[in-house]
Design an enzyme around this catalytic site. Sequence first.
Site, PDB file in Angstrom:
ATOM      1  NE  ARG A   1       7.166  -0.687   5.574  1.00  0.00           N
ATOM      2  CZ  ARG A   1       6.387  -0.886   6.625  1.00  0.00           C
ATOM      3  NH1 ARG A   1       5.263  -1.541   6.485  1.00  0.00           N
ATOM      4  NH2 ARG A   1       6.738  -0.442   7.809  1.00  0.00           N
TER       5      ARG A   1
ATOM      6  NE  ARG B   1       3.487  -0.818  12.972  1.00  0.00           N
ATOM      7  CZ  ARG B   1       2.159  -0.794  12.825  1.00  0.00           C
ATOM      8  NH1 ARG B   1       1.628  -0.784  11.644  1.00  0.00           N
ATOM      9  NH2 ARG B   1       1.368  -0.774  13.866  1.00  0.00           N
TER      10      ARG B   1
ATOM     11  CG  ASP C   1      -4.342  -3.209  13.568  1.00  0.00           C
ATOM     12  OD1 ASP C   1      -3.677  -2.930  12.552  1.00  0.00           O
ATOM     13  OD2 ASP C   1      -5.576  -3.331  13.555  1.00  0.00           O
TER      14      ASP C   1
ATOM     15  NE  ARG D   1      -3.743  -5.432   0.674  1.00  0.00           N
ATOM     16  CZ  ARG D   1      -3.105  -4.508   1.399  1.00  0.00           C
ATOM     17  NH1 ARG D   1      -2.123  -3.794   0.858  1.00  0.00           N
ATOM     18  NH2 ARG D   1      -3.427  -4.297   2.666  1.00  0.00           N
TER      19      ARG D   1
ATOM     20  N   GLY E   1       0.822  -1.207   0.000  1.00  0.00           N
ATOM     21  CA  GLY E   1       0.000   0.000   0.000  1.00  0.00           C
ATOM     22  C   GLY E   1       0.855   1.255   0.000  1.00  0.00           C
TER      23      GLY E   1
ATOM     24  CB  SER F   1      -0.444  -4.145   7.744  1.00  0.00           C
ATOM     25  OG  SER F   1      -1.084  -2.928   7.433  1.00  0.00           O
TER      26      SER F   1
ATOM     27  NE  ARG G   1      -2.595  11.934  -9.694  1.00  0.00           N
ATOM     28  CZ  ARG G   1      -3.728  12.569  -9.403  1.00  0.00           C
ATOM     29  NH1 ARG G   1      -4.206  12.569  -8.183  1.00  0.00           N
ATOM     30  NH2 ARG G   1      -4.379  13.202 -10.331  1.00  0.00           N
TER      31      ARG G   1
END
Length: 236
Positions: free
Chosen positions: A24, A217, A204, A87, A20, A90, A43
Amino acid sequence: MTIHIGAEPGEIAETVLMPGDPLRAKWAAETFLSEARLVNDVRGMLGYTGLWRGHRVSIHGSGMGLASLSIYANELIRDYGAKTLIRIGSCGAMQAHVGIRDVIIAMTATTLSTPSSGIFRELNFAPHADWSLLRAAVTAAEARGVGLHVGGIYSADVFYDERPDLNEIMTRHGILGVEMEAAELYNVALRHKVRALAVLTVSDHLLTGEALPSDQRQTSFGDMVEIALGAAFPDA
Ligand code: HPA
């Protein structure tokens, strides 16, 4: 070039990993690929192409949410010829037996609505993962010894959800976790007859309120990248 991707024709590989977060994508490309080269920054949505064990791979951000992912998945497939899209992201756990840092591989993704809802109209279409990719990802995850769960997830269309009852219904029906992109990736991939999969790290926990500390992470994200690459190239 497309409206949202500045890469030249041929600069995107047939296999694309999609986190996402664009930063990353940068981290994963610089960490896992050789000869990684920036091919898109329109962008601020970064995309890189490089080599993993001799295979060409692109790592391209999807942005957050079904609508953003839909734009990039459509252009990567229709304009750049992507054939395998994975994909890596998280999710929040929705079951007591799913722990923080565990990996969830999504067989299918439930939604309230997606950018494809207008096409499906009254149908409750069940977007599903590509079986060959899913099987290879399970093998790669088991080899890494991560806590692994394979099943249904919930792709929510809002993060700040004013309907907490929806999460409860998902939990009651065995949904493993919630994120915001996979269902549309599966919809678009199935429509264009290409392969897709979502591999997710639990960051989470909706039932316990636990969260993965920020310093951990990166490690969990790295596991996911390796599982995704192992799934895309099982013989490498
Ligand atoms: N909700 C939606 N998306 C998410 C969550 C969540 O709790 N955690 C990680 N992605």
